[in-house]
Design a protein around this motif. Sequence first.
Motif, PDB file in Angstrom:
ATOM      1  N   ILE A 252       0.832  -1.208   0.000  1.00  0.00           N
ATOM      2  CA  ILE A 252       0.000   0.000   0.000  1.00  0.00           C
ATOM      3  C   ILE A 252       0.865   1.256   0.000  1.00  0.00           C
ATOM      4  O   ILE A 252       0.576   2.231  -0.713  1.00  0.00           O
ATOM      5  N   ALA A 253       1.965   1.232   0.767  1.00  0.00           N
ATOM      6  CA  ALA A 253       2.860   2.393   0.828  1.00  0.00           C
ATOM      7  C   ALA A 253       3.472   2.690  -0.538  1.00  0.00           C
ATOM      8  O   ALA A 253       3.543   3.852  -0.963  1.00  0.00           O
ATOM      9  N   VAL A 254       3.914   1.640  -1.219  1.00  0.00           N
ATOM     10  CA  VAL A 254       4.515   1.823  -2.551  1.00  0.00           C
ATOM     11  C   VAL A 254       3.489   2.431  -3.509  1.00  0.00           C
ATOM     12  O   VAL A 254       3.796   3.351  -4.274  1.00  0.00           O
ATOM     13  N   GLN A 255       2.260   1.930  -3.469  1.00  0.00           N
ATOM     14  CA  GLN A 255       1.224   2.457  -4.361  1.00  0.00           C
ATOM     15  C   GLN A 255       0.909   3.925  -4.049  1.00  0.00           C
ATOM     16  O   GLN A 255       0.725   4.728  -4.967  1.00  0.00           O
ATOM     17  N   LEU A 256       0.847   4.259  -2.753  1.00  0.00           N
ATOM     18  CA  LEU A 256       0.608   5.656  -2.374  1.00  0.00           C
ATOM     19  C   LEU A 256       1.731   6.562  -2.877  1.00  0.00           C
ATOM     20  O   LEU A 256       1.479   7.665  -3.379  1.00  0.00           O
ATOM     21  N   ILE A 257       2.969   6.088  -2.746  1.00  0.00           N
ATOM     22  CA  ILE A 257       4.129   6.865  -3.213  1.00  0.00           C
ATOM     23  C   ILE A 257       4.060   7.082  -4.720  1.00  0.00           C
ATOM     24  O   ILE A 257       4.313   8.187  -5.224  1.00  0.00           O
ATOM     25  N   LEU A 258       3.682   6.033  -5.461  1.00  0.00           N
ATOM     26  CA  LEU A 258       3.598   6.136  -6.920  1.00  0.00           C
ATOM     27  C   LEU A 258       2.512   7.117  -7.340  1.00  0.00           C
ATOM     28  O   LEU A 258       2.710   7.914  -8.271  1.00  0.00           O
ATOM     29  N   VAL A 259       1.361   7.078  -6.659  1.00  0.00           N
ATOM     30  CA  VAL A 259       0.287   8.032  -6.962  1.00  0.00           C
ATOM     31  C   VAL A 259       0.749   9.454  -6.653  1.00  0.00           C
ATOM     32  O   VAL A 259       0.550  10.381  -7.463  1.00  0.00           O
ATOM     33  N   PHE A 260       1.384   9.622  -5.502  1.00  0.00           N
ATOM     34  CA  PHE A 260       1.879  10.949  -5.100  1.00  0.00           C
ATOM     35  C   PHE A 260       2.911  11.489  -6.104  1.00  0.00           C
ATOM     36  O   PHE A 260       2.833  12.640  -6.536  1.00  0.00           O
ATOM     37  N   LEU A 261       3.863  10.635  -6.503  1.00  0.00           N
ATOM     38  CA  LEU A 261       4.917  11.071  -7.427  1.00  0.00           C
ATOM     39  C   LEU A 261       4.353  11.411  -8.803  1.00  0.00           C
ATOM     40  O   LEU A 261       4.774  12.401  -9.425  1.00  0.00           O
ATOM     41  N   SER A 262       3.418  10.595  -9.276  1.00  0.00           N
ATOM     42  CA  SER A 262       2.845  10.865 -10.600  1.00  0.00           C
ATOM     43  C   SER A 262       2.041  12.163 -10.576  1.00  0.00           C
ATOM     44  O   SER A 262       2.076  12.942 -11.542  1.00  0.00           O
ATOM     45  N   CYS A 263       1.344  12.435  -9.469  1.00  0.00           N
ATOM     46  CA  CYS A 263       0.592  13.694  -9.340  1.00  0.00           C
ATOM     47  C   CYS A 263       1.540  14.891  -9.245  1.00  0.00           C
ATOM     48  O   CYS A 263       1.293  15.950  -9.846  1.00  0.00           O
ATOM     49  N   CYS A 264       2.634  14.707  -8.492  1.00  0.00           N
ATOM     50  CA  CYS A 264       3.637  15.782  -8.375  1.00  0.00           C
ATOM     51  C   CYS A 264       4.249  16.099  -9.727  1.00  0.00           C
ATOM     52  O   CYS A 264       4.425  17.273 -10.096  1.00  0.00           O
ATOM     53  N   LEU A 265       4.598  15.056 -10.473  1.00  0.00           N
ATOM     54  CA  LEU A 265       5.201  15.251 -11.793  1.00  0.00           C
ATOM     55  C   LEU A 265       4.201  15.908 -12.740  1.00  0.00           C
ATOM     56  O   LEU A 265       4.564  16.791 -13.527  1.00  0.00           O
ATOM     57  N   PHE A 266       2.939  15.495 -12.646  1.00  0.00           N
ATOM     58  CA  PHE A 266       1.878  16.103 -13.465  1.00  0.00           C
ATOM     59  C   PHE A 266       1.784  17.603 -13.184  1.00  0.00           C
ATOM     60  O   PHE A 266       1.741  18.427 -14.107  1.00  0.00           O
ATOM     61  N   CYS A 267       1.748  17.975 -11.906  1.00  0.00           N
ATOM     62  CA  CYS A 267       1.629  19.395 -11.520  1.00  0.00           C
ATOM     63  C   CYS A 267       2.860  20.180 -11.946  1.00  0.00           C
ATOM     64  O   CYS A 267       2.764  21.329 -12.405  1.00  0.00           O
ATOM     65  N   SER A 268       4.044  19.541 -11.819  1.00  0.00           N
ATOM     66  CA  SER A 268       5.295  20.193 -12.215  1.00  0.00           C
ATOM     67  C   SER A 268       5.298  20.504 -13.709  1.00  0.00           C
ATOM     68  O   SER A 268       5.700  21.586 -14.139  1.00  0.00           O
ATOM     69  N   ILE A 269       4.837  19.518 -14.499  1.00  0.00           N
ATOM     70  CA  ILE A 269       4.794  19.704 -15.965  1.00  0.00           C
ATOM     71  C   ILE A 269       3.798  20.804 -16.327  1.00  0.00           C
ATOM     72  O   ILE A 269       4.054  21.654 -17.188  1.00  0.00           O
ATOM     73  N   GLU A 270       2.657  20.789 -15.648  1.00  0.00           N
ATOM     74  CA  GLU A 270       1.624  21.797 -15.917  1.00  0.00           C
ATOM     75  C   GLU A 270       2.123  23.196 -15.573  1.00  0.00           C
ATOM     76  O   GLU A 270       1.881  24.154 -16.315  1.00  0.00           O
ATOM     77  N   ASN A 271       2.820  23.338 -14.452  1.00  0.00           N
ATOM     78  CA  ASN A 271       3.363  24.650 -14.047  1.00  0.00           C
ATOM     79  C   ASN A 271       4.419  25.110 -15.026  1.00  0.00           C
ATOM     80  O   ASN A 271       4.534  26.299 -15.323  1.00  0.00           O
TER      81      ASN A 271
END
Length: 276
Positions: A252-271
């Motif tokens: 569960i921790a790994v999946q949460l980290i992957l969701v968090f990282l993909s969202c962070c990268l998405f926001c970074s690209i958008e900015n």
Amino acid sequence: MGCEGCARITLLVFNIIFFIIGSVCLGVGIWVVVDGTVFLEVLGKIPEDTSVVGSLIQDAAYILIGGGAAIFLIAFFGCCGAWKKNKCLLIVYAVIIGVLLLLQIGAFVTAYFFYDQIVDVLNDSLANALNKSYNSEFQEKSAGQFDYTGGNILSKGLDAIQIEFECCGVLNYTDYPNDAFPPTCCPANYSGKIKDLADQLWKGDVTTYTTTAPNCHGNITYIETVPGCLDAIKDYILDKSIIFIGIAAGTIAVQLILVFLSCCLFCSIENEEKKP
């Protein structure tokens, strides 16, 4: 290296690993479907009850293909999304991982609240299968010593479990027709590790079974104190519960980290795209 770079590399590393795992599962599954006999030869044992084993192996192969294809596809979205900085792939990846995470949590919650009902269904199903399908044969040579002929895959598997966990039947000895429980319900007389004997019995390498309690076989008074295998296995799992909880929490921790990282990268690209 900024946060975006760390997120990209972490996503790439995790998903390359998943990509390899998915590819291996997919490859093995296809291999077994195409030629299961070769697969069994590689494992070093072709059981006699090939019709039963073939069906089980075939079902397992289709599960491997389905699971491998799913892991392969999800890892593809993650890798491509991180490498190409593709917002669409990243959001699809995050949604899929998030849905899988919710399904797992839902399964845990369901298992917790409906534990008794699940156990009852499992008890009835396994006891019914044992009653109808158990066909290992024993011929008593002397007190406590038997010639053993392994039956179908269910029978040999149950014999191995009964030896290793020192149990009898699913709930107890009454699961066997007419209470005619096999000698493997009685403690084994074996100089090495009991697990080794169970493995040999499962593979069909054992032709003689000896028990340390010659008065056990056919003795209802003796066998009444032997627990059912389902309870014995539950006790084993509870004893190792910290390991299973650790694995579940880690997943569960790994999946949460992957969701968090993909969202962070998405926001970074958008900015980055909004910058003049």
